[in-house]
Design a protein around this motif. Sequence first.
Motif, PDB file in Angstrom:
ATOM      1  N   THR A   7      -5.186  -5.314  27.357  1.00  0.00           N
ATOM      2  CA  THR A   7      -4.268  -4.161  26.542  1.00  0.00           C
ATOM      3  C   THR A   7      -4.756  -2.980  26.533  1.00  0.00           C
ATOM      4  OG1 THR A   7      -3.412  -6.019  24.897  1.00  0.00           O
ATOM      5  CG2 THR A   7      -2.815  -3.800  24.364  1.00  0.00           C
ATOM      6  N   VAL A   8      -4.080  -1.765  26.519  1.00  0.00           N
ATOM      7  CA  VAL A   8      -4.861  -0.355  26.712  1.00  0.00           C
ATOM      8  C   VAL A   8      -3.801   0.400  25.919  1.00  0.00           C
ATOM      9  CG1 VAL A   8      -5.373   1.528  28.279  1.00  0.00           C
ATOM     10  CG2 VAL A   8      -5.730  -0.758  29.041  1.00  0.00           C
ATOM     11  N   PHE A   9      -4.680   1.179  25.034  1.00  0.00           N
ATOM     12  CA  PHE A   9      -4.023   2.038  24.122  1.00  0.00           C
ATOM     13  C   PHE A   9      -4.512   3.523  24.157  1.00  0.00           C
ATOM     14  CE2 PHE A   9      -4.772  -2.029  22.122  1.00  0.00           C
ATOM     15  CZ  PHE A   9      -3.481  -2.404  21.732  1.00  0.00           C
ATOM     16  N   GLU A  10      -3.348   4.325  23.913  1.00  0.00           N
ATOM     17  CA  GLU A  10      -3.755   5.827  23.751  1.00  0.00           C
ATOM     18  C   GLU A  10      -4.205   6.095  22.411  1.00  0.00           C
ATOM     19  OE1 GLU A  10      -4.485   8.854  25.235  1.00  0.00           O
ATOM     20  OE2 GLU A  10      -3.036   8.297  26.393  1.00  0.00           O
ATOM     21  N   THR A  12      -3.215   7.854  20.208  1.00  0.00           N
ATOM     22  CA  THR A  12      -2.162   7.986  19.398  1.00  0.00           C
ATOM     23  C   THR A  12      -1.700   6.459  18.633  1.00  0.00           C
ATOM     24  OG1 THR A  12      -0.633   7.897  20.826  1.00  0.00           O
ATOM     25  CG2 THR A  12      -1.258   9.985  20.067  1.00  0.00           C
ATOM     26  N   GLY A  13      -2.258   5.470  19.395  1.00  0.00           N
ATOM     27  CA  GLY A  13      -1.612   4.131  19.041  1.00  0.00           C
ATOM     28  C   GLY A  13      -0.757   3.699  20.213  1.00  0.00           C
ATOM     29  N   GLU A  14      -0.304   4.521  20.929  1.00  0.00           N
ATOM     30  CA  GLU A  14       0.673   4.168  21.882  1.00  0.00           C
ATOM     31  C   GLU A  14       0.017   3.164  23.076  1.00  0.00           C
ATOM     32  OE1 GLU A  14       3.097   6.195  25.894  1.00  0.00           O
ATOM     33  OE2 GLU A  14       1.942   7.289  24.497  1.00  0.00           O
ATOM     34  N   LYS A  15       0.837   2.152  23.333  1.00  0.00           N
ATOM     35  CA  LYS A  15       0.442   0.938  24.066  1.00  0.00           C
ATOM     36  C   LYS A  15       0.633   1.521  25.627  1.00  0.00           C
ATOM     37  CE  LYS A  15       1.179  -3.087  22.740  1.00  0.00           C
ATOM     38  NZ  LYS A  15       1.758  -4.400  22.542  1.00  0.00           N
ATOM     39  N   LEU A  16      -0.289   1.533  26.448  1.00  0.00           N
ATOM     40  CA  LEU A  16      -0.274   2.005  27.754  1.00  0.00           C
ATOM     41  C   LEU A  16       0.053   0.974  28.582  1.00  0.00           C
ATOM     42  CD1 LEU A  16      -3.040   4.870  27.823  1.00  0.00           C
ATOM     43  CD2 LEU A  16      -0.464   5.131  27.540  1.00  0.00           C
ATOM     44  N   LEU A  17      -0.506  -0.293  28.443  1.00  0.00           N
ATOM     45  CA  LEU A  17      -0.907  -1.415  29.371  1.00  0.00           C
ATOM     46  C   LEU A  17      -0.768  -2.556  28.357  1.00  0.00           C
ATOM     47  CD1 LEU A  17      -1.253  -2.660  32.261  1.00  0.00           C
ATOM     48  CD2 LEU A  17      -3.470  -2.692  31.876  1.00  0.00           C
ATOM     49  N   ASP A  18      -0.144  -3.583  28.686  1.00  0.00           N
ATOM     50  CA  ASP A  18      -0.148  -4.924  28.091  1.00  0.00           C
ATOM     51  C   ASP A  18       0.148  -6.000  29.067  1.00  0.00           C
ATOM     52  OD1 ASP A  18      -0.430  -7.028  26.147  1.00  0.00           O
ATOM     53  OD2 ASP A  18       1.436  -6.595  25.305  1.00  0.00           O
ATOM     54  N   GLU A  19      -0.979  -6.444  29.684  1.00  0.00           N
ATOM     55  CA  GLU A  19      -0.659  -7.349  30.830  1.00  0.00           C
ATOM     56  C   GLU A  19      -1.371  -8.764  30.906  1.00  0.00           C
ATOM     57  OE1 GLU A  19      -2.236  -6.767  35.477  1.00  0.00           O
ATOM     58  OE2 GLU A  19      -1.369  -5.269  34.568  1.00  0.00           O
ATOM     59  N   THR A  20      -0.842  -9.614  31.351  1.00  0.00           N
ATOM     60  CA  THR A  20      -1.302 -11.047  30.900  1.00  0.00           C
ATOM     61  C   THR A  20      -1.648 -11.622  32.499  1.00  0.00           C
ATOM     62  OG1 THR A  20       0.137 -11.403  29.411  1.00  0.00           O
ATOM     63  CG2 THR A  20      -0.720 -13.481  30.298  1.00  0.00           C
ATOM     64  N   PHE A  21      -2.899 -12.282  32.496  1.00  0.00           N
ATOM     65  CA  PHE A  21      -3.213 -12.920  34.093  1.00  0.00           C
ATOM     66  C   PHE A  21      -4.092 -14.148  33.727  1.00  0.00           C
ATOM     67  CE2 PHE A  21      -6.472  -9.894  32.605  1.00  0.00           C
ATOM     68  CZ  PHE A  21      -7.878 -10.681  32.704  1.00  0.00           C
ATOM     69  N   THR A  22      -4.538 -14.763  34.816  1.00  0.00           N
ATOM     70  CA  THR A  22      -4.986 -15.992  34.557  1.00  0.00           C
ATOM     71  C   THR A  22      -6.336 -16.086  35.398  1.00  0.00           C
ATOM     72  OG1 THR A  22      -3.912 -16.815  36.638  1.00  0.00           O
ATOM     73  CG2 THR A  22      -2.968 -17.396  34.506  1.00  0.00           C
ATOM     74  N   THR A  46      -9.071   3.290  25.314  1.00  0.00           N
ATOM     75  CA  THR A  46      -9.463   2.163  24.266  1.00  0.00           C
ATOM     76  C   THR A  46      -8.621   0.944  25.022  1.00  0.00           C
ATOM     77  OG1 THR A  46      -9.524   3.576  22.211  1.00  0.00           O
ATOM     78  CG2 THR A  46      -9.067   1.260  21.995  1.00  0.00           C
ATOM     79  N   HIS A  47      -9.433  -0.093  25.070  1.00  0.00           N
ATOM     80  CA  HIS A  47      -8.726  -1.209  25.654  1.00  0.00           C
ATOM     81  C   HIS A  47      -9.401  -2.758  25.139  1.00  0.00           C
ATOM     82  CE1 HIS A  47     -12.149  -0.177  28.603  1.00  0.00           C
ATOM     83  NE2 HIS A  47     -12.264  -1.410  28.529  1.00  0.00           N
ATOM     84  N   ARG A  48      -8.941  -3.734  25.300  1.00  0.00           N
ATOM     85  CA  ARG A  48      -9.502  -4.993  24.986  1.00  0.00           C
ATOM     86  C   ARG A  48      -8.810  -6.089  25.899  1.00  0.00           C
ATOM     87  NH1 ARG A  48      -5.921  -5.301  19.807  1.00  0.00           N
ATOM     88  NH2 ARG A  48      -3.913  -5.930  20.561  1.00  0.00           N
ATOM     89  N   CYS A  49      -9.497  -6.864  26.151  1.00  0.00           N
ATOM     90  CA  CYS A  49      -9.166  -8.220  26.878  1.00  0.00           C
ATOM     91  C   CYS A  49      -9.550  -9.333  26.349  1.00  0.00           C
ATOM     92  CB  CYS A  49      -9.801  -8.389  28.393  1.00  0.00           C
ATOM     93  SG  CYS A  49      -9.097  -9.499  29.169  1.00  0.00           S
TER      94      CYS A  49
END
Length: 61
Positions: A7-10, A12-22, A46-49
């Motif tokens: 997940t990647v955020f701007e 402002t809190g806007e979500k730029l990416l929300d991707e699932t993978f294995t 700002t991102h997290r996995c």
Amino acid sequence: MKTYTLTVFEKTGEKLLDETFTAANDDEAKRIGEQKLKEKQFEHKTHRCTTSSGKLILFHR
């Protein structure tokens, strides 16, 4: 294979990416996540996995 969410955020809190993978394990997932961030030029955002169980394996603020 485990499921991970990147997940990647701007600022402002806007979500730029929300991707699932294995991936086979957390180390591989971290490498895949970092590669996806570079490809999309989000490595300085700002991102997290996380794992499907909620374990944080990659974070940048």
